[in-house]
Design an enzyme around this catalytic site. Structure first.
Site, short mmCIF file in Angstrom:
data_model
loop_
_atom_site.label_atom_id
_atom_site.label_comp_id
_atom_site.label_asym_id
_atom_site.label_seq_id
_atom_site.Cartn_x
_atom_site.Cartn_y
_atom_site.Cartn_z
N GLY A 14 0.83 -1.21 0.00
CA GLY A 14 0.00 0.00 0.00
C GLY A 14 0.86 1.25 0.00
CB THR A 140 3.24 0.45 6.77
OG1 THR A 140 1.87 0.36 7.13
CG2 THR A 140 4.07 0.15 7.99
CB ILE A 141 -0.48 4.55 7.16
CG1 ILE A 141 -1.44 3.40 6.84
CG2 ILE A 141 -0.23 5.41 5.94
CD1 ILE A 141 -2.88 3.83 6.66
CG ASP A 142 -1.05 -0.43 8.60
OD1 ASP A 142 -1.91 0.47 8.50
OD2 ASP A 142 -0.99 -1.41 7.83
CG MET A 184 -7.18 2.20 6.92
SD MET A 184 -6.24 2.44 5.40
CE MET A 184 -7.48 2.01 4.18
N GLY A 185 -5.02 0.53 10.04
CA GLY A 185 -4.00 0.03 10.97
C GLY A 185 -3.75 -1.45 10.85
CD GLU A 237 -7.88 -1.52 8.63
OE1 GLU A 237 -8.67 -1.16 7.74
OE2 GLU A 237 -6.67 -1.77 8.40
NE ARG A 281 -26.49 9.92 11.22
CZ ARG A 281 -27.65 9.74 11.85
NH1 ARG A 281 -27.77 8.79 12.76
NH2 ARG A 281 -28.69 10.51 11.57
#
Ligand code: F6P
Length: 363
Positions: A14, A140-142, A184-185, A237, A281
């Site tokens: 990603g 990675t953003i994770d 995310m993650g 997530e 919501r």
């Protein structure tokens, strides 16, 4: 005429903010300090298998420091050792690693720099074991790669998610609603933890701490009793209830890691409504977190990790990635980096700090 030494760069998995800053750092150092020729492999390991690459001159990598994404393209499904051919019923996997390695060898590079997450770095390790000079750069953003304190892309994603939480805060307050924000993650909670704390989330749910929806509901009701008629729930997530499972959004059959997480935010909002009779919501931050310009922190980190990768090449230290430990740049073996995700330790000090200011983790 003396031929110049060559280096190739590939970006896999990603995308995230800061990849171009790494490409720039690797290429500029290789050109300026070593007079090398630089090649960019296109679309991750797809390009390696199909021999697609382009030459990167100095001007091609100038002006991309702040640019999001990757100028080389990337892929989350291309794996030379299990390369997908065909689709649906005719989908099959072939080991095309020999072709991929031959392609790189024919290009005559002294080193292939693989910028990737744990999956891509795992492939990089196998390529090194099979005879290529490979150096990795963790991306990675994770923030879930072992062997490095932090990955570039993470700080940028935290900034985007935090801005999202800030904006949702005001509408939650106005409408006296429960707002669930899914971030995310993958299977780790770093992104939810950091953005949740930065955004003042009342409840933060991460994969490492399975939650009880009754505890979440109790926290929401207690806040309402105290006059706080809204609550902000930040959920990773990959979060799951005690004794339960993650919510899966889709299966990408072609991918080596086929499960795509997502949807927990909607499940949770419904459960909170059922338990509290308060309106809820859901907002899914999704790929917004991967897009756009890197933060100053990520630009600096990407530049440091990219130049460190070239230093490893200079020393012939192949099979390693550049990494961060404390305030030092180090090398870390690729096989260990790819040995499963780095999750948030239960005793991580930030969890305790958050608990101390009243944040609920649903446990
Ligand atoms: O690893 C980065 C990441 O954004 C994860 O946080 C997320 O689970 C996954 O990739 C999403 O993948 P895709 O881009 O295939 O939807």
């Amino acid at each position: 005429m003396k031929t110049r030494k060559r280096i190739a760069i590939l970006t896999g998995g990603g995308d995230c903010p800061g990849i171009n800053a790494v490409i720039r750092a690797v290429a500029k150092k290789a050109i300026l300090e070593h007079g090398m020729e630089v090649f960019g492999i296109e679309d991750g390991y797809h390009g390696m298998v199909n021999n697609r690459y382009k030459r990167l001159a100095y001007d091609d990598v100038s002006g991309i420091l702040t640019l999001g994404g990757t100028i080389l393209g990337t892929s989350k499904i291309a794996n030379p050792y299990r390369y997908p051919i065909g689709k649906d019923k005719s989908l099959e996997f072939r080991d095309l690693s020999k072709t991929a390695i031959e392609n790189i060898k024919k290009l005559g590079v002294v080193c292939l720099v693989c910028i990737g997450g744990d999956g891509s770095l795992g492939i990089a390790h196998r390529l090194h074991r099979d005879g290529l000079n490979v150096i990795g750069v963790p991306k990675t953003i994770d923030n879930d790669i072992r062997g490095t304190d932090v990955t570039f892309g993470f700080d940028s994603a935290v900034a985007v998610a935090t801005e999202g939480i800030d904006r949702i805060h005001t509408t939650a307050q106005s409408h006296h609603r429960i707002m669930v924000i899914e971030v995310m993650g993958h299977h780790s909670g770093w992104l939810a933890l950091y953005s949740g704390i930065a955004g003042g989330g009342d409840i933060i749910l991460i994969p490492e701490i399975p939650y009880d929806v009754k505890v979440v509901a109790k926290t929401v009701k207690q806040r309402a009793k105290k006059g706080k008629r809204f609550s902000i729930v930040v959920v990773a997530e990959g979060a799951k209830p005690k004794g339960g499972e993650v919510v899966i959004k889709r299966i990408v059959k072609e991918s080596a890691d086929p499960v795509r997480l997502g949807g927990i935010g909607f499940v949770l909002a419904k459960q909170i409504e059922d338990e509290t009779s308060l309106e809820a919501r859901t907002v899914v931050m999704g790929h917004l977190q991967r897009g756009g310009s890197p933060t100053p922190f990520d630009r600096v980190l990407a530049t440091s990790l990219g130049t460190k990768a070239v230093e490893l090449m200079e020393n012939g230290e192949f099979g390693y990635m550049s990494a961060v430990k404390g305030n030092k740049l180090i090398k870390f073996p690729l096989d260990k980096a790819a040995a499963g995700p780095k999750t948030v330790p239960p005793a991580y000090p930030l969890i305790q700090s958050a608990r101390s200011v009243g944040t609920c983790f649903g446990d």
